[in-house]
Design an enzyme around this catalytic site. Structure first.
Site, PDB file in Angstrom:
ATOM      1  N   GLY A 126       3.117   1.880  10.875  1.00  0.00           N
ATOM      2  CA  GLY A 126       3.886   2.996  10.804  1.00  0.00           C
ATOM      3  C   GLY A 126       4.867   3.469  12.148  1.00  0.00           C
ATOM      4  O   GLY A 126       5.527   4.475  12.055  1.00  0.00           O
ATOM      5  N   ASN A 149       0.919  -1.143  -0.079  1.00  0.00           N
ATOM      6  CA  ASN A 149      -0.047  -0.102  -0.134  1.00  0.00           C
ATOM      7  C   ASN A 149       0.720   1.196   0.019  1.00  0.00           C
ATOM      8  O   ASN A 149       1.545   1.614   0.948  1.00  0.00           O
ATOM      9  CB  ASN A 149      -1.031   0.072   1.309  1.00  0.00           C
ATOM     10  CG  ASN A 149      -1.746   1.272   1.468  1.00  0.00           C
ATOM     11  OD1 ASN A 149      -1.788   1.994   0.689  1.00  0.00           O
ATOM     12  ND2 ASN A 149      -2.392   1.394   2.401  1.00  0.00           N
ATOM     13  N   LYS A 154      -0.095   4.184  -0.093  1.00  0.00           N
ATOM     14  CA  LYS A 154      -0.517   5.487   0.441  1.00  0.00           C
ATOM     15  C   LYS A 154      -0.269   6.586  -0.294  1.00  0.00           C
ATOM     16  O   LYS A 154      -0.187   6.606  -1.703  1.00  0.00           O
ATOM     17  CB  LYS A 154       0.129   5.529   1.873  1.00  0.00           C
ATOM     18  CG  LYS A 154      -0.215   4.198   2.909  1.00  0.00           C
ATOM     19  CD  LYS A 154       0.218   4.351   4.008  1.00  0.00           C
ATOM     20  CE  LYS A 154      -0.110   2.946   5.000  1.00  0.00           C
ATOM     21  NZ  LYS A 154       0.006   3.092   6.167  1.00  0.00           N
ATOM     22  N   HIS A 167      -9.353   1.143   5.000  1.00  0.00           N
ATOM     23  CA  HIS A 167      -8.097   1.227   5.769  1.00  0.00           C
ATOM     24  C   HIS A 167      -8.324   2.282   7.072  1.00  0.00           C
ATOM     25  O   HIS A 167      -9.042   3.177   6.697  1.00  0.00           O
ATOM     26  CB  HIS A 167      -6.912   1.924   4.861  1.00  0.00           C
ATOM     27  CG  HIS A 167      -5.501   1.750   5.249  1.00  0.00           C
ATOM     28  ND1 HIS A 167      -5.144   2.725   6.227  1.00  0.00           N
ATOM     29  CD2 HIS A 167      -4.562   0.853   5.076  1.00  0.00           C
ATOM     30  CE1 HIS A 167      -3.951   2.144   6.658  1.00  0.00           C
ATOM     31  NE2 HIS A 167      -3.600   1.225   5.902  1.00  0.00           N
ATOM     32  N   SER A 180       3.836  -2.359  10.127  1.00  0.00           N
ATOM     33  CA  SER A 180       5.312  -2.627  10.321  1.00  0.00           C
ATOM     34  C   SER A 180       5.880  -3.751   9.873  1.00  0.00           C
ATOM     35  O   SER A 180       6.809  -4.504  10.480  1.00  0.00           O
ATOM     36  CB  SER A 180       5.851  -2.058  11.784  1.00  0.00           C
ATOM     37  OG  SER A 180       5.416  -0.811  12.188  1.00  0.00           O
ATOM     38  N   GLU A 216      -4.974  -4.956  10.357  1.00  0.00           N
ATOM     39  CA  GLU A 216      -3.966  -4.149  10.811  1.00  0.00           C
ATOM     40  C   GLU A 216      -4.235  -3.672  12.103  1.00  0.00           C
ATOM     41  O   GLU A 216      -4.880  -2.659  12.022  1.00  0.00           O
ATOM     42  CB  GLU A 216      -3.936  -3.072   9.627  1.00  0.00           C
ATOM     43  CG  GLU A 216      -3.761  -3.697   8.300  1.00  0.00           C
ATOM     44  CD  GLU A 216      -2.987  -2.575   7.350  1.00  0.00           C
ATOM     45  OE1 GLU A 216      -2.039  -2.870   6.883  1.00  0.00           O
ATOM     46  OE2 GLU A 216      -3.826  -1.665   7.021  1.00  0.00           O
TER      47      GLU A 216
HETATM   48  P1  13P Z   1       3.271   0.117   7.591  1.00  0.00           P
HETATM   49  O1  13P Z   1       4.002  -1.120   7.039  1.00  0.00           O
HETATM   50  O2  13P Z   1       4.098   1.423   7.147  1.00  0.00           O
HETATM   51  O3  13P Z   1       3.183   0.077   9.167  1.00  0.00           O
HETATM   52  O4  13P Z   1       1.777   0.407   7.098  1.00  0.00           O
HETATM   53  C1  13P Z   1       0.991  -0.706   7.171  1.00  0.00           C
HETATM   54  C2  13P Z   1      -0.532  -0.263   6.408  1.00  0.00           C
HETATM   55  O5  13P Z   1      -1.003   0.599   6.860  1.00  0.00           O
HETATM   56  C3  13P Z   1      -0.779  -1.033   5.051  1.00  0.00           C
HETATM   57  O6  13P Z   1      -2.007  -0.619   4.753  1.00  0.00           O
END
Ligand code: 13P
Length: 252
Positions: free
Chosen positions: A175, A10, A12, A97, A215, A169
């Protein structure tokens, strides 16, 4: 048989069109050798979908969108329909999400409508669910997930949901560098599969892919993938670098 793993990136709100095309081109070369065993998907930002799809035309990895609107068309300034995603080359769409729930007032009700729009168009929805840190501390994890699943999937038959992917998640792990332990993740994935079994039948539950996100990195993917109920990962930060994303896709 078993469930076919899915490693999904993803992106983002990172990478403009040129950057996305370049990274997708690198990824298509780096992951070519695993595509006979697993599915790989990346979800660039809307504007990069079509150029990325064109770039990787000959590679059997998949493109996903990060959101969708539920109406087919109309005066909805700024929104993007299922048909628009398909015409841009998408096969998957991420829905609900936690960043959309947190910053853009996404609710289980809008999630439900978006899943319907995706399914009607034969897009594969990746339904994201997860608890916040406070909810976990207050021992609300399972009740939060219960609600997100029951409301998000209300009104669908097992047949409707045969391709649905769920991504667990935990919000506190996104993050932050904090990953759920493999035992914590497995416990929740097992809970989700059981719940799907109870509300939609064990055939669907046994076949459903449940991804872990939060993460995920090259150095923790293998132990996560070794868990019985973890069928793949949805990766944010570590998917932006083609090398690290490819290492994750080579988890075996
Ligand atoms: P990270 O891998 O940066 O923690 O993000 C996870 C996420 O939100 C994937 O959709």
């Amino acid at each position: 048989m078993g469930r076919r793993p899915l490693i999904a990136g993803n992106w983002k709100m990172y990478k403009n069109c040129q950057e996305a095309v370049e990274a997708a081109g690198e990824i298509s070369m780096l992951v070519a050798d695993v595509l006979s065993d697993i599915d790989v998907m990346i979800a660039p930002t809307f504007t990069a979908l079509a150029p990325v799809a064109e770039k990787i035309e000959d590679s059997p990895f998949f493109i996903g969108a990060q959101d969708i609107f539920w109406e087919k068309e109309g005066a909805y300034t700024g929104q993007i329909s299922a048909d628009m995603l398909i015409s841009a080359g998408c096969k998957y769409v991420i829905i609900g999400h936690s960043e959309r729930r947190q910053f853009f007032h996404e609710t289980d009700d809008t999630v439900n409508k978006k899943i319907k729009a995706a399914l009607d168009a034969d897009l594969v929805p990746v339904l994201c669910i997860g608890e916040t840190e406070q909810e976990r501390e207050n021992e609300k994890t399972f009740s939060v997930l219960d609600n997100q699943i029951k409301k998000g999937l209300e009104g669908f038959s097992p047949e409707d949901l045969k391709n649905l992917v769920i991504a667990y998640e935990p919000v506190w792990a996104i993050g932050t560098g904090k990953t759920a332990t493999t035992d914590q993740a497995q416990e929740v994935h097992n809970y989700i599969r059981d719940l799907i079994g109870k509300i939609l039948g064990t055939d669907l539950a046994d076949d459903m892919r449940i991804l872990y996100g939060g993460s995920v990195k090259p150095d923790n993917i293998s132990e996560l993938m070794a868990m019985t109920d973890i069928d793949g990962a949805l990766i944010g930060g570590a998917s932006l670098d083609p090398e690290s994303f490819s290492k994750i896709a080579h988890f075996t």
